[in-house]
Design a protein around this motif. Structure first.
Motif, short mmCIF file in Angstrom:
data_model
loop_
_atom_site.label_atom_id
_atom_site.label_comp_id
_atom_site.label_asym_id
_atom_site.label_seq_id
_atom_site.Cartn_x
_atom_site.Cartn_y
_atom_site.Cartn_z
N ASP A 1 -44.40 -29.21 9.65
CA ASP A 1 -43.63 -29.81 8.56
C ASP A 1 -42.13 -29.74 8.79
O ASP A 1 -41.35 -30.19 7.94
CB ASP A 1 -43.99 -29.15 7.22
CG ASP A 1 -45.23 -29.79 6.61
OD1 ASP A 1 -45.58 -30.92 7.03
OD2 ASP A 1 -45.85 -29.18 5.73
N HIS B 264 -42.24 -37.94 9.15
CA HIS B 264 -43.17 -36.95 8.63
C HIS B 264 -44.60 -37.31 9.00
O HIS B 264 -45.01 -38.47 8.92
CB HIS B 264 -43.00 -36.89 7.11
CG HIS B 264 -43.81 -35.79 6.47
ND1 HIS B 264 -43.90 -34.53 7.01
CD2 HIS B 264 -44.56 -35.78 5.35
CE1 HIS B 264 -44.67 -33.80 6.23
NE2 HIS B 264 -45.09 -34.52 5.22
N HIS C 158 -46.92 -33.41 14.09
CA HIS C 158 -48.27 -33.12 13.62
C HIS C 158 -49.33 -33.47 14.68
O HIS C 158 -50.52 -33.46 14.40
CB HIS C 158 -48.57 -33.91 12.34
CG HIS C 158 -47.91 -33.34 11.11
ND1 HIS C 158 -46.54 -33.18 10.99
CD2 HIS C 158 -48.44 -32.90 9.93
CE1 HIS C 158 -46.26 -32.67 9.79
NE2 HIS C 158 -47.39 -32.48 9.13
N MET D 250 -48.46 -32.65 2.92
CA MET D 250 -48.96 -31.33 3.27
C MET D 250 -49.95 -30.82 2.24
O MET D 250 -49.95 -31.25 1.09
CB MET D 250 -47.80 -30.34 3.38
CG MET D 250 -47.07 -30.13 2.07
SD MET D 250 -45.59 -29.12 2.21
CE MET D 250 -46.26 -27.50 2.52
N HIS E 203 -52.82 -27.57 11.07
CA HIS E 203 -51.93 -28.14 10.05
C HIS E 203 -52.20 -29.63 9.86
O HIS E 203 -52.40 -30.11 8.74
CB HIS E 203 -50.46 -27.91 10.45
CG HIS E 203 -49.50 -28.43 9.44
ND1 HIS E 203 -48.76 -27.63 8.62
CD2 HIS E 203 -49.19 -29.71 9.09
CE1 HIS E 203 -48.03 -28.39 7.81
NE2 HIS E 203 -48.28 -29.66 8.08
N ASP F 147 -53.79 -31.64 6.70
CA ASP F 147 -53.07 -32.77 6.09
C ASP F 147 -53.94 -34.03 6.07
O ASP F 147 -53.87 -34.83 5.13
CB ASP F 147 -51.79 -33.07 6.87
CG ASP F 147 -50.63 -32.17 6.49
OD1 ASP F 147 -50.80 -31.35 5.57
OD2 ASP F 147 -49.56 -32.28 7.11
ZN LIG Z 1 -47.69 -31.50 7.20
#
Ligand SMILES: [Zn+2]
Length: 180
Positions: free
Chosen positions: A39, A57, A62, A1, A103, A107
Motif C-alpha cells: 500500500d 494503487h 501489489h 485494501m 496483500h 485485496d
Molecule cells: Zn493494497
C-alpha cells in the motif's frame, strides 16, 4: 485494501505456517511490514499518478514481481548471517514472498476499487478473485470508526481471521503429531 490489522495478521500467519519454530523478533516485525508494504503505492495519489497506472494503487507494488523482489531484499538485508541458497535462506524468501503477496490476494477478495495487477510490470491487467467476500476498507482513520469500518471488520473476521486461526491450529496439531 483490507484493513491494516488483517493484512498484518495474514502476514504473521503466513510466517508461522512456514516457520513453526521460534524466530527472532525482527522476523515477525518484517512479516507484518511486508504484508502492509504494497500500500506504499498510495503515495502515488499525491504525486499525481492515476489509480489505473502501473505505479498507481494496486499496480506494480501489489504484483508478484514486487513480492519476489522484496522477499530477496529483506532476507539479504535482515538475515545476513544465514548462508545464501541454504534451505533456511530459501524458506525465508518463501515466507517473505508469501507475506508480501498475501496483500494483493487479500485485496483481490475485496468488493471495491480496482483489481490487482498481479503480473505487473509485464501486464497492467487488473484482477479480482472470483470470490470477493471482504468489504473494501475505508482509507483513513475517520472512515474506520464508522458503520462502514465496522462492516469491514466483521467481514474480515468471518472470512479471514476465523478460517486462518483454524488452519493454524490444525497445522500445529498435525506438526506436533509428526514430531512425536
Ligand atoms: Zn493494497
Amino acid at each position: 485494501m483490507a484493513s491494516a490489522f488483517t493484512h498484518s495478521f495474514v502476514g504473521l500467519a503466513a510466517g508461522k505456517l512456514v516457520f513453526p519454530e521460534k524466530m527472532p523478533a525482527r522476523f515477525w516485525v518484517l512479516s507484518a511490514v511486508c504484508a502492509l508494504l504494497p500500500d506504499i503505492d498510495v503515495i502515488g495519489y499525491f504525486l499525481g499518478i492515476r489509480y489505473g497506472d502501473t505505479l498507481g494503487h494496486r499496480g506494480f507494488a501489489h504484483s508478484l514481481v514486487f513480492a519476489s523482489f522484496i522477499s530477496v531484499l529483506v532476507t539479504i538485508a535482515a538475515f545476513p548471517a544465514i548462508q545464501r541458497f541454504s534451505k533456511h535462506w530459501w524458506l525465508l524468501i518463501v515466507s517473505f514472498f508469501a507475506t508480501t503477496a498475501s496483500h494483493g490476494i487479500l485485496d483481490a477478495m475485496t468488493d471495491g476499487g480496482y483489481g490487482i495487477a498481479f503480473f505487473s510490470p509485464f501486464s497492467n491487467t487488473r484482477y479480482f478473485l472470483p470470490w470477493r467476500p471482504i468489504e473494501v476498507a475505508p482509507i483513513g482513520v475517520r472512515g474506520f470508526f464508522s458503520r462502514w469500518g465496522w462492516d469491514v471488520l466483521v467481514s474480515e473476521l468471518i472470512w479471514i481471521w476465523v478460517p486462518l486461526m483454524l488452519l493454524l491450529v490444525i497445522v500445529t496439531i498435525l506438526r506436533r503429531q509428526q514430531t512425536r
